[in-house]
Structures are given as C-alpha cells and as structure tokens.
Design an enzyme around this catalytic site. Structure first.
Site, PDB file in Angstrom:
ATOM      1  N   ARG A  49       8.806  12.835   2.398  1.00  0.00           N
ATOM      2  CA  ARG A  49       7.586  12.586   3.167  1.00  0.00           C
ATOM      3  C   ARG A  49       7.895  12.227   4.625  1.00  0.00           C
ATOM      4  O   ARG A  49       7.244  12.713   5.554  1.00  0.00           O
ATOM      5  CB  ARG A  49       6.792  11.462   2.513  1.00  0.00           C
ATOM      6  CG  ARG A  49       6.216  11.791   1.138  1.00  0.00           C
ATOM      7  CD  ARG A  49       4.981  12.674   1.258  1.00  0.00           C
ATOM      8  NE  ARG A  49       4.401  12.977  -0.042  1.00  0.00           N
ATOM      9  CZ  ARG A  49       3.484  12.223  -0.651  1.00  0.00           C
ATOM     10  NH1 ARG A  49       3.087  11.098  -0.096  1.00  0.00           N
ATOM     11  NH2 ARG A  49       3.005  12.597  -1.818  1.00  0.00           N
ATOM     12  N   ASP A 158     -10.611  -0.080   3.486  1.00  0.00           N
ATOM     13  CA  ASP A 158      -9.349   0.508   3.065  1.00  0.00           C
ATOM     14  C   ASP A 158      -8.328   0.278   4.170  1.00  0.00           C
ATOM     15  O   ASP A 158      -8.685   0.148   5.340  1.00  0.00           O
ATOM     16  CB  ASP A 158      -9.499   2.001   2.785  1.00  0.00           C
ATOM     17  CG  ASP A 158      -8.355   2.550   1.955  1.00  0.00           C
ATOM     18  OD1 ASP A 158      -8.500   2.607   0.723  1.00  0.00           O
ATOM     19  OD2 ASP A 158      -7.309   2.907   2.535  1.00  0.00           O
TER      20      ASP A 158
END
Length: 303
Positions: A49, A158
């Site tokens: 990633r 979030d």
C-alpha cells in the site's frame, strides 16, 4: 469510520526495501496518531500500500517517508497514509438487527422524550462513507415520519477525511440499494432514482445528520450527551487497552439508560462492562448510576 486493516496480503512490490525497523516505525506512528494496531502479519500489505505513496512522492526509501510524516511538511500526507492503511467496508443497513431495534424499540421512547421538549442525540462514531448514518436516519423516519419537527439529530464522524467528503456528497451507486426491500429503498431515495447508475439520499434524511472528522483516540469536542451511540467494526482494530478506554469514554458521554451498539465480532471489555447490560444482539444499555470507567488510564492516555 470503519477502521480496518484487510486480511489479504496483496502484492509486495520489490522496488523499495521494507525492513522490520521500517514496519515498526510505520506501526508506531499509525498507533500513536490513529490508534491502529498493525500486526506483523500485515507487513507485506503495508509495504504494498505505501510503496505507491513513495512513488507518488518520488521518495527513495521508507526511512525518507517516515521522516516526512514526522515533519510539519508531512501534514498533507497523513490523510493518504490513513487511507492506505484502512479500508472502509460498509453498506446500507449492515447488521440489520440494530436498525430494527432502533426503529421498533428505541424510537417510541426517544420520540416521547423529544415531544416533551428534550433533545435527542444519536452518534454514528465510525460512520465511514455515510451508509450507516443514512440508515439510522431512515430508521428514524420509518418509526416517526415527523421526526424532523423535533430536536432529534444524528452526529456522524470518522477519522478519514476522504470518506467524510463522500458521506457529505450523499450520492451512491444504485447497486448499493438494489437488494434492499422497496420500503427501505424509497426511504433512502425519496422514490427518486437517477438513470445514471447513481442515486442521491433524500434531503429529509440528510437534514437530520451532521458529518465531521473525529479521531476516536483523541479529544472529543462534544459537550452534550447521547441517547444512542453506534461504534461498529472499528474498535476491533485497536489494541485491548485502547478498546477498554473507548468503551468507558462512550459511557461517560451517554445519558443514563442510553444504548451502545457495537460490531458483531466485538465485545465490551474492561471496567465499562459494569456500566452496561446486554439488551440485544451486540446492543447494550447504560445502567442507572453507572460510574465513569474511563477514568482508569495508563501512562499513554491523556484523556
């Protein structure tokens, strides 16, 4: 936010050396800033990633990347780090039993409270790209079509700023509601669906929700207390000590008799267990007179 490190290892690019020391630096930073617990088994995935970020930034090594993240100039990169390390998996009415409980059991009580002139507050504390919050709003409308006349609000937060922007946009692929019963589809869309493969959330639902960024392991700016808190499939990615503190902090910001809903694979732990009783599938009610269990801290907890 649904904070999670996927289980599949993915590809491991071989153009950047990624030592155990490099992994530990990334792991420590992710834990300190976001509370993420990266197990050693995730090393190959983290390498894959983040190698993309090194290429994008034209950096020569992970050591250079870590150095950037720890500087003021790295502020713009940290959201990319977070997005690379987390995958937001959610859908409308996920774990439907929570929404049934909210609609059928809790809403009559909450509407009675609102009709008496009192505020009702619901917190979707890891809302990801917004599907959970809009599902909550739909459940409220289903139980009380005139809920917008009262002081009933949903806070949806979030840690990832990118998914918050998606939530605020309130536009989703039509395929996400294709398998829902028509009743729920109509509540979400207001019976109007686009021909372009997307649909917009009905404004009535949007008006019930305030979206914002929030790191669950940092300070919380809210001063009022919540009647219902959902934190589903997020705490499982924290270590046990952080989980225990989080449950306790939820108890502190909840009204007596309020309800906490967590993910199907999560369990309450630590001192907060004495503050709640189970009243349904992964649904808990705060006991009257419950103490503030999150006061029990360790050296790393500043809250």
């Amino acid at each position: 936010m649904m904070q999670r490190i996927p289980s599949s290892s993915g590809e491991t690019p071989n153009d950047f050396t990624f030592s155990d020391h490099d992994f530990q630096m990334i792991s420590n930073l992710a834990n300190a800033r976001y509370g993420l617990f990266l197990q050693p088994s995730k090393k190959a995935l983290v390498h894959s990633r983040l190698a993309k970020r090194l290429r994008a930034l034209k950096l020569a090594s992970f050591e250079d990347y870590c150095s950037l993240l720890n500087k003021t100039e790295g502020d713009a990169e940290r959201p990319h780090l977070l997005s690379a390390l987390t995958t937001n998996v959610t859908h409308f009415f996920r774990e439907i039993h929570h929404f049934d409980f909210l609609k059928d059991v809790l809403m009559p009580q909450l509407i009675e409270k609102a009709q008496a002139g009192n505020p009702v507050r619901i917190w979707s504390s890891a809302c990801s790209s917004g599907q959970e919050a809009y599902s909550i709003a739909a459940a409220l409308i289903a139980a009380a079509p005139k809920v917008s006349q009262y002081d009933v609000k949903i806070l949806a937060t979030d840690i990832d700023p990118q998914v918050i922007q998606t939530a605020k946009r309130a536009v989703y692929p039509t395929e996400q509601i294709a398998t829902l019963p028509p009743f729920w589809r109509d509540l979400l869309t207001g019976s109007k669906r686009s021909q372009s493969g997307e649909f917009s959330i009905d404004p009535t639902l949007q008006n019930l929700i305030s979206f914002g960024e929030l790191n669950l392991i940092a300070d919380w700016p809210m001063r009022g207390k919540f009647d219902v808190i959902l934190c589903r499939n997020a705490a499982i990615y924290f270590d046990k000590a952080t989980q225990a503190r989080l449950w306790g902090r939820f108890a502190e910001v909840m009204v007596e008799g309020g309800h906490l809903m967590i993910g199907h694979s999560e369990r309450l732990s630590g001192p907060a267990q004495s503050a709640f009783k189970s009243v349904g599938i992964t649904t808990y009610q705060k006991l009257t007179g419950a103490s503030a269990p999150s006061k029990i801290t360790d050296k790393g907890d500043k809250n």
